[in-house]
Every structure is written in structure tokens, then in C-alpha cells.
Design an enzyme around this catalytic site. Sequence first.
Site, PDB file in Angstrom:
ATOM      1  CB  THR A  12      -0.963   0.051   1.565  1.00 36.37           C
ATOM      2  OG1 THR A  12      -1.981  -1.085   1.069  1.00 36.37           O
ATOM      3  CG2 THR A  12      -1.534   1.264   1.291  1.00 36.37           C
ATOM      4  CD  GLN A  43      -3.885 -10.519  -5.422  1.00 36.78           C
ATOM      5  OE1 GLN A  43      -3.667 -11.715  -5.605  1.00 36.78           O
ATOM      6  NE2 GLN A  43      -4.164 -10.132  -4.368  1.00 36.78           N
ATOM      7  CB  CYS A 102     -23.396  -9.979   2.949  1.00 35.74           C
ATOM      8  SG  CYS A 102     -24.767  -9.756   2.040  1.00 35.74           S
TER       9      CYS A 102
END
Length: 488
Positions: free
Chosen positions: A70, A177, A322
Amino acid sequence: MPYFDAASAAPLHPVAREALLASLDEGWADPARLYREGRRARLLLDAAREAAAEAVGCRPDEMVFTPSGTQAVHSGVSGALAARRRAGRRLLHSAVEHSSVLHAAEVHTAAGGSCTELAVDRTGRVAAGDVAAALSPDTALVCLQSANHEVGTEQPVEEVAALCQEAGVPLLVDAAQSLPWGPVPGGWSLLAASAHKWGGPPGVGLLAVRKGTRFAPQGPRDEREAGRSPGFENLPAIVAAAASLRALRAGQETADEAARLRKLVDRIRTRVPELVPDVEVVGHPVHRLPHLVTFSCLYVDGEALLHELDRASFSVSSGSSCTSSTLTPSHVLRAMGVLSEGNVRVSLPYGTDEAEVERFLEVLPAVVRSVRERLGVPAARETVAATAAAGEGPAAAPAAAAEEPGEPAAFAEPAGLVVDSLGKRCPLPVIELAKAILEVPVGGTVTVLADDEAARLDIPAWCAMREQEYAGERPAERGAAYVVRRRA
């Protein structure tokens, strides 16, 4: 317990463990000092930089180590933008970038810059033509991930890099990734990555800035890491990170493992829709990472699904609204326009046993079924299909119709039924829509009132999966009114 969340953090590579332990004894001193212990530490740091640079595909003097991936992204974005302030203050980035890029873009905008978000298709892939159309004389930087962290879709980095070179605009690639599987192709200008994604220890990031790329580090500086990442280097972790990345590049082992994991992921992509009704596998079917697959299940609470899989001894993750602390849909799934509820991301680490994948496929159907039963989900696929085949379809229910306990509040209006799902979170608005659609004839409408942000994404996705017509949304006193017309 099978660990299927390598996209978040890969298990520590054996080579990384050995290098970490060894360097704790040899690399504890300050590499900037001239005495013996400092010289020994400096040799370790230089060797680690050479190994990492070779794996990335750049020169050692173009590579610096940062405290995280980051931080590498933030430093790369801010440094490139500051250096090109005279050329322009416009930042281009895809709609599915990692949050580190999005947060850096917010800071840039707050400081008076501008940002343009590039749309993606339903597979999560940017079109190179859209990048070409968006490039302008005031574009200072383009950010594009090599592969998406949530759905695994690979981006056309090589094509975009050629376009950026032609326009004279630097390209920053977030390779977090994809770097475990090989160097990033193309003429990128800046590259960021994170060691814990490939089995290195956490707390190590990479930032590569190619020679000729204008770069002005922001914030306080010191003499370490070319002034681009201040502070005392975590040398043992850096050595371990570089050693494990070099090990992944050695020989044919990584390519063979990528091919093996791709076959296992192909099995998951094929079998899950066969085993579980109402599932959407998302991401590009071809241009994708070898170890990652994401799918979304209709009528399922994502958090409950992940808890049940954890109880069945499977560690997976989710991009679903969710499971978010903010209860907002994943920005990646939202940009793709795919279902967000009941979202599961499976990312297989190196060495995953085929038997573990088979057991996951055996366990998943019962887990999804149990979550749906707890939510009171009807057998929507079979019921709607049977009703359509029989040519049946009851008229719209009158306002005074009796309601079963737990059923959605529905009342008649000239346009059809209205379902009040205000105050309810995913996937309840969609479940109530599935129940109500059977109460109107073919051609009739159901209007769902919902104030959950996920409804804006999941109701249209439900319509596409169930072959119903999404007629759009309109403002409501609270939330929005989503209109669905029954077609089958």
C-alpha cells in the site's frame, strides 16, 4: 484446515522462513554504517535488491523497498503526479483498482487534481481503446493493476503501456496479485507489489521506478532507499521476501504449479454452477490468474456463508457487501455490474491438494442450502419454471390480502405489487422480490422499496440471472424504488 485465501496473504514460503531466520543473526545492524556488522548488513540488502529487481524485470537502482505494498502504491502515485505537475494534474485509473489506488486518487482530488475512472466490462477488464480515448494532454499518470485482487481478471497491461508510451504518459502498474506468477510484461514506468502476496513476510513492499521516469518523492525524506522510502529498513524481512521471490522464478516449478492450479480452478468454475442453483461465476474466463475464482450465490447472506465454510474447515474470503464493515457493495463487483450477495473468493496457495478442492465441492452445496433455508428462500427456480410452463400466473394481490408471518409487506398499486424492504440488508430485498414475482401475472411489475446500497446492484443482477426484465429505478421517500417486470 484448507486455506483458500492466498490472494489476501500467501502462506510463508519455506525459503522465506529459512532466509528470515538466517538474516536475524546476520542482518540486524544498520546497513548505512561502515563497520563490519554494517557492511555485512549492506551486502545482504544489496543482494536482496538485485534478486528482487531481476524477478521484477528492472535494474537494481530502479528498485526500492517500502514498509508495505500500500505504501508503495501511495508513494508511486504521489511521486509521479508531483513530478508531472506542469504537464497536467489528471489521473486515469480503472474502476476496479485496489483501494490503495482509490485512496491515493481521493487525496489527489482533494489537493486540486482531477481523476477519470475507466469503466470495465462485465468480466472486469478494461478496454485498451477506452484508455486511448481517455488520454489527453493534461494526463499526468495512468494507474492499472496487472490482475484484479477480487475476481482475478488480468488487464491488457502491454497494450496500455504502448499507448501510454506513445502519449508520453507514465503507467503505474499494481502487480501485487500477478507478480507471484511472473514478471509484468510491457513498458510500464512504475510498478508496486507486496511480499505477503507471494509467500514473503508481511511488511515489505516493492516500488520500481524506471530510469527516465520523472519522480518527485513527497513527504519527509532521508538518505535511505534513494529518498523514496524513509526509515530503517526491515532487513530480515526484505531478505526473506527477495529470497522467496527468487525461488519462485527458479526453474520450471512456478509455471508447472500455475498450470496445475489452473486445472483445479477450472474444475471449481465448472462444477459450482452445476452443484449449486442460482450461482454466477464472475471474472474473465480466459484472461485471469491461475489460482483464483470468484462466484456469487443468489439469496445468500455472504457473512453467514463464510462462517459456515469456516466451520467446515475452509478459509475463504469475499468481496460481498454482506461482509463489509460499511455494508456497501464491493466497488469491483459494482463496476462489473455483477451479483454481489453471497460472494465467495477462492484463491489457492502453492501446493494445494486436489483432494481439498474435491472436498470443498462436496461441502459447498449443503452449506449454501442451509443458509438459504434459514433465510426462508423459496425454491425460486423450480417454482417460476413450473408456473411459466403451465401458463399460470395469479393476478396482482389486493391490498387487503393476508400475509404470512415473515413475508414481505406487499400492497397493490396500478403498476403491480410494491414490496417494502426498507431497513433490510442483503440478500433480503432480493429474496422478497423472488417471492413477490410469483404474485403477478406475466407482464406485471413488482416494485421493491429498498435503502440498502447493494440493492442497486443485486436486483438488476437477479433479473439477468432469472430472465426477468429490470425496468429501472426511481427516487423514493427513503432509498429507491426498483421496478421489475415479470417476463417468465
